[in-house]
Design a protein around this motif. Sequence first.
Motif, PDB file in Angstrom:
ATOM      1  N   GLU A 191       2.436   7.143  -4.471  1.00 36.25           N
ATOM      2  CA  GLU A 191       2.459   7.826  -3.176  1.00 36.25           C
ATOM      3  C   GLU A 191       2.886   6.909  -2.033  1.00 36.25           C
ATOM      4  OE1 GLU A 191      -1.072   9.535  -5.578  1.00 36.25           O
ATOM      5  OE2 GLU A 191      -0.270   7.547  -5.129  1.00 36.25           O
ATOM      6  N   ASN A 192       2.602   5.622  -2.160  1.00 36.98           N
ATOM      7  CA  ASN A 192       2.930   4.678  -1.081  1.00 36.98           C
ATOM      8  C   ASN A 192       4.298   4.015  -1.260  1.00 36.98           C
ATOM      9  OD1 ASN A 192       2.447   3.014  -3.240  1.00 36.98           O
ATOM     10  ND2 ASN A 192       0.907   1.742  -2.243  1.00 36.98           N
ATOM     11  N   GLY A 193       5.079   4.467  -2.249  1.00 38.67           N
ATOM     12  CA  GLY A 193       6.412   3.934  -2.466  1.00 38.67           C
ATOM     13  C   GLY A 193       6.500   2.782  -3.444  1.00 38.67           C
ATOM     14  N   ASP A 194       5.370   2.312  -3.967  1.00 39.43           N
ATOM     15  CA  ASP A 194       5.393   1.227  -4.945  1.00 39.43           C
ATOM     16  C   ASP A 194       6.090   1.688  -6.225  1.00 39.43           C
ATOM     17  OD1 ASP A 194       4.082  -0.510  -3.284  1.00 39.43           O
ATOM     18  OD2 ASP A 194       2.111  -0.270  -4.222  1.00 39.43           O
ATOM     19  N   VAL A 195       6.912   0.808  -6.790  1.00 34.85           N
ATOM     20  CA  VAL A 195       7.717   1.132  -7.968  1.00 34.85           C
ATOM     21  C   VAL A 195       7.196   0.399  -9.193  1.00 34.85           C
ATOM     22  CG1 VAL A 195      10.005   0.889  -9.023  1.00 34.85           C
ATOM     23  CG2 VAL A 195       9.793   1.627  -6.645  1.00 34.85           C
ATOM     24  N   TYR A 196       7.099   1.136 -10.319  1.00 31.85           N
ATOM     25  CA  TYR A 196       6.672   0.584 -11.604  1.00 31.85           C
ATOM     26  C   TYR A 196       7.652   1.028 -12.693  1.00 31.85           C
ATOM     27  CZ  TYR A 196       2.253  -0.453  -9.286  1.00 31.85           C
ATOM     28  OH  TYR A 196       1.305  -0.950  -8.421  1.00 31.85           O
ATOM     29  N   PRO A 197       7.711   0.294 -13.809  1.00 32.06           N
ATOM     30  CA  PRO A 197       8.646   0.668 -14.877  1.00 32.06           C
ATOM     31  C   PRO A 197       8.343   2.005 -15.544  1.00 32.06           C
ATOM     32  CG  PRO A 197       8.005  -1.625 -15.101  1.00 32.06           C
ATOM     33  CD  PRO A 197       7.099  -1.015 -14.073  1.00 32.06           C
TER      34      PRO A 197
END
Length: 348
Positions: free
Chosen positions: A277-283
């Motif tokens: 939701e906060n824009g953090d990116v994960y694989p």
Amino acid sequence: MTILNNLKAFNAALFKPNKVDALPIHLIFMVIEKCNIVCKTCYPRTGKKILDSNKFYDSIKRLPIINVGISGSGETLLYPDLMPLIKKLKSNTNPSVNVTTNGVLLEGKAEQLFKSGIDTLSISIDAATPETYSALRANRKNFYKILKGIDKINKLKVKYESRKPKLRGLFVVSKYNIEEVSQFVELSKSIGLNEVYFQHMIFRMEMLDWKEFLGEYTADEIVNKMKEAGRIADKLNIRHNCNEWANKDDIWQRYNDEPLNNYKKCIFPWMSLFAKENGDVYPCCMLYYYEPAKMGNLYEQDIEEIWNNKKYQKFRQLIKERKHPNPVCKKCLAPEIWDSMKRYLRLK
């Protein structure tokens, strides 16, 4: 550009280079932390994070996305900007859109969801009877609310002669409901679901304990129950993923302190992107709570910068070398590559 990018993404998934020429074609993102139910197998979802739809869309709109999954660490249908965001996504690259929900609010949101143009609606039920549902999710009445919501969607599909949205029943297998897997297939057919999807628990590694999740059931017993559910699904002509539960050694290793060797199957770091939701990116979606696996933030960096940064390339390299990028990957039961490709490239 889309066709060429798809071919490059397919090539990257097969040959697994550290640096990927193609932009991601599959996107999963969370929209809200808050949830409206309390599940026995989950932690309370009372967070206040919520996706900024305009900011998020601006950050991903240039991607040639062909498949989108919308979920939440909470309940997706509580997200106020859900319908406008879906319409923006559809009007851009017209991706296949899958929305995941617990279904409690579905009856009241059915017409909006139907008119939004979503392709798939995945409803997390985890039970075939109100008794088991109540034991897992505390409120028996919600079981009947879900059935009413599914019925309303199906009536809209009949009214407007539409095959969409495809309805998928989700069932997270645990010691609390494993006796109902076959019954869930039968229920799904009777209420008009198009397919069933049996999922493994997503858990933090410190929570790993076979008996906590699967009780006294052996791997052989679990595999046999899933095979029977698959036979019933085939007979009823309802799509399923029971074949993903066919290897008893994989099942045993998943819930014990033994690493799985599924690296060749993993395609997510080469063609998919997951955002919180906060824009953090994960694989991928399995890693969203594991902070060391964070690759960047959509609001602070361009996607191209994140997609091939040193951390992402190192992550891909470790998987390719059959090493463990983190303890979560160590326990992943990834689908077969071809099954994933069919899903993400709309070949199925």
